[in-house]
Each structure stands twice: as structure tokens, then as C-alpha cells.
Design a protein around this motif. Sequence first.
Motif, PDB file in Angstrom:
ATOM      1  N   PHE A 143      -9.915  -5.740   1.145  1.00  0.00           N
ATOM      2  CA  PHE A 143      -9.302  -5.292  -0.100  1.00  0.00           C
ATOM      3  C   PHE A 143      -8.169  -4.311   0.148  1.00  0.00           C
ATOM      4  O   PHE A 143      -7.185  -4.289  -0.597  1.00  0.00           O
ATOM      5  CB  PHE A 143     -10.358  -4.693  -1.033  1.00  0.00           C
ATOM      6  CG  PHE A 143     -11.280  -5.741  -1.590  1.00  0.00           C
ATOM      7  CD1 PHE A 143     -10.813  -6.675  -2.492  1.00  0.00           C
ATOM      8  CD2 PHE A 143     -12.603  -5.794  -1.202  1.00  0.00           C
ATOM      9  CE1 PHE A 143     -11.652  -7.651  -3.007  1.00  0.00           C
ATOM     10  CE2 PHE A 143     -13.445  -6.765  -1.708  1.00  0.00           C
ATOM     11  CZ  PHE A 143     -12.970  -7.700  -2.612  1.00  0.00           C
ATOM     12  N   GLU A 144      -8.270  -3.499   1.189  1.00  0.00           N
ATOM     13  CA  GLU A 144      -7.158  -2.622   1.539  1.00  0.00           C
ATOM     14  C   GLU A 144      -5.967  -3.436   2.026  1.00  0.00           C
ATOM     15  O   GLU A 144      -4.811  -3.069   1.798  1.00  0.00           O
ATOM     16  CB  GLU A 144      -7.591  -1.607   2.597  1.00  0.00           C
ATOM     17  CG  GLU A 144      -8.509  -0.540   2.047  1.00  0.00           C
ATOM     18  CD  GLU A 144      -9.014   0.410   3.112  1.00  0.00           C
ATOM     19  OE1 GLU A 144      -8.808   0.148   4.317  1.00  0.00           O
ATOM     20  OE2 GLU A 144      -9.622   1.431   2.733  1.00  0.00           O
ATOM     21  N   GLN A 169      -4.316  -4.683  -1.057  1.00  0.00           N
ATOM     22  CA  GLN A 169      -3.584  -3.569  -1.646  1.00  0.00           C
ATOM     23  C   GLN A 169      -2.269  -3.343  -0.906  1.00  0.00           C
ATOM     24  O   GLN A 169      -1.221  -3.197  -1.529  1.00  0.00           O
ATOM     25  CB  GLN A 169      -4.423  -2.297  -1.595  1.00  0.00           C
ATOM     26  CG  GLN A 169      -3.691  -1.066  -2.077  1.00  0.00           C
ATOM     27  CD  GLN A 169      -4.498   0.209  -1.834  1.00  0.00           C
ATOM     28  OE1 GLN A 169      -5.646   0.163  -1.407  1.00  0.00           O
ATOM     29  NE2 GLN A 169      -3.877   1.334  -2.101  1.00  0.00           N
ATOM     30  N   TRP A 170      -2.310  -3.335   0.408  1.00  0.00           N
ATOM     31  CA  TRP A 170      -1.098  -3.136   1.206  1.00  0.00           C
ATOM     32  C   TRP A 170      -0.081  -4.251   0.938  1.00  0.00           C
ATOM     33  O   TRP A 170       1.106  -3.994   0.775  1.00  0.00           O
ATOM     34  CB  TRP A 170      -1.445  -3.108   2.694  1.00  0.00           C
ATOM     35  CG  TRP A 170      -0.231  -3.030   3.546  1.00  0.00           C
ATOM     36  CD1 TRP A 170       0.446  -1.914   3.910  1.00  0.00           C
ATOM     37  CD2 TRP A 170       0.473  -4.136   4.127  1.00  0.00           C
ATOM     38  NE1 TRP A 170       1.528  -2.244   4.683  1.00  0.00           N
ATOM     39  CE2 TRP A 170       1.567  -3.609   4.837  1.00  0.00           C
ATOM     40  CE3 TRP A 170       0.279  -5.505   4.128  1.00  0.00           C
ATOM     41  CZ2 TRP A 170       2.467  -4.413   5.526  1.00  0.00           C
ATOM     42  CZ3 TRP A 170       1.173  -6.303   4.814  1.00  0.00           C
ATOM     43  CH2 TRP A 170       2.247  -5.749   5.501  1.00  0.00           C
ATOM     44  N   GLU A 183       1.434  -3.683  -2.623  1.00  0.00           N
ATOM     45  CA  GLU A 183       2.222  -2.458  -2.759  1.00  0.00           C
ATOM     46  C   GLU A 183       3.477  -2.457  -1.891  1.00  0.00           C
ATOM     47  O   GLU A 183       4.498  -1.910  -2.291  1.00  0.00           O
ATOM     48  CB  GLU A 183       1.364  -1.240  -2.416  1.00  0.00           C
ATOM     49  CG  GLU A 183       0.344  -0.920  -3.476  1.00  0.00           C
ATOM     50  CD  GLU A 183      -0.484   0.299  -3.111  1.00  0.00           C
ATOM     51  OE1 GLU A 183      -0.379   0.778  -1.968  1.00  0.00           O
ATOM     52  OE2 GLU A 183      -1.237   0.766  -3.976  1.00  0.00           O
TER      53      GLU A 183
END
Length: 76
Positions: free
Chosen positions: A5-6, A9-10, A13
Motif C-alpha cells: 500500500f505504501e 501511495q508512492w 503521489e
Amino acid sequence: MKAFFEGIQWLFETIFFVLHDFLRELELTHWFVANTINWIFMIICAVAMVYWCKQLKIFDEKGEENQDTTAHSFLK
């Protein structure tokens, strides 16, 4: 699972929202330039509406427009 999930996100973003971030910062100094894409879409829509209305008028003058309420089978 947290790393997955990170990673998402990266990706969003840093890659997908780069243009959005650029326009957001540009709006603070040059509002008209930042909203150019909106103006382009509005012009395209206005031209399409004028064209559509002209085509409707042409078909109405020729009498080719079927205005019968039973023109579509789903209304029966």
C-alpha cells in the motif's frame, strides 16, 4: 502488506499526480494559465452544442426527424 500500500501511495503521489501538483502551484501565480484546459473543454463543448443544434435544425427542416412517440421499441 503495508509495503504494498505504501508502494501504491508512492506511485500516485510521485507519478500520477505530478501534473495536478504542477497546476495547483501554478494557480497561485497564474490563474488563467492553470485553467487553460478547462477553457479548452468549454470551447469544445460549446462548438459541439452549436453543431448539434444545427444538425437538429437541418433534420427538422427536411422532415426526416421521427417524432412519433412509438419510434422506440422500449416505449411500447
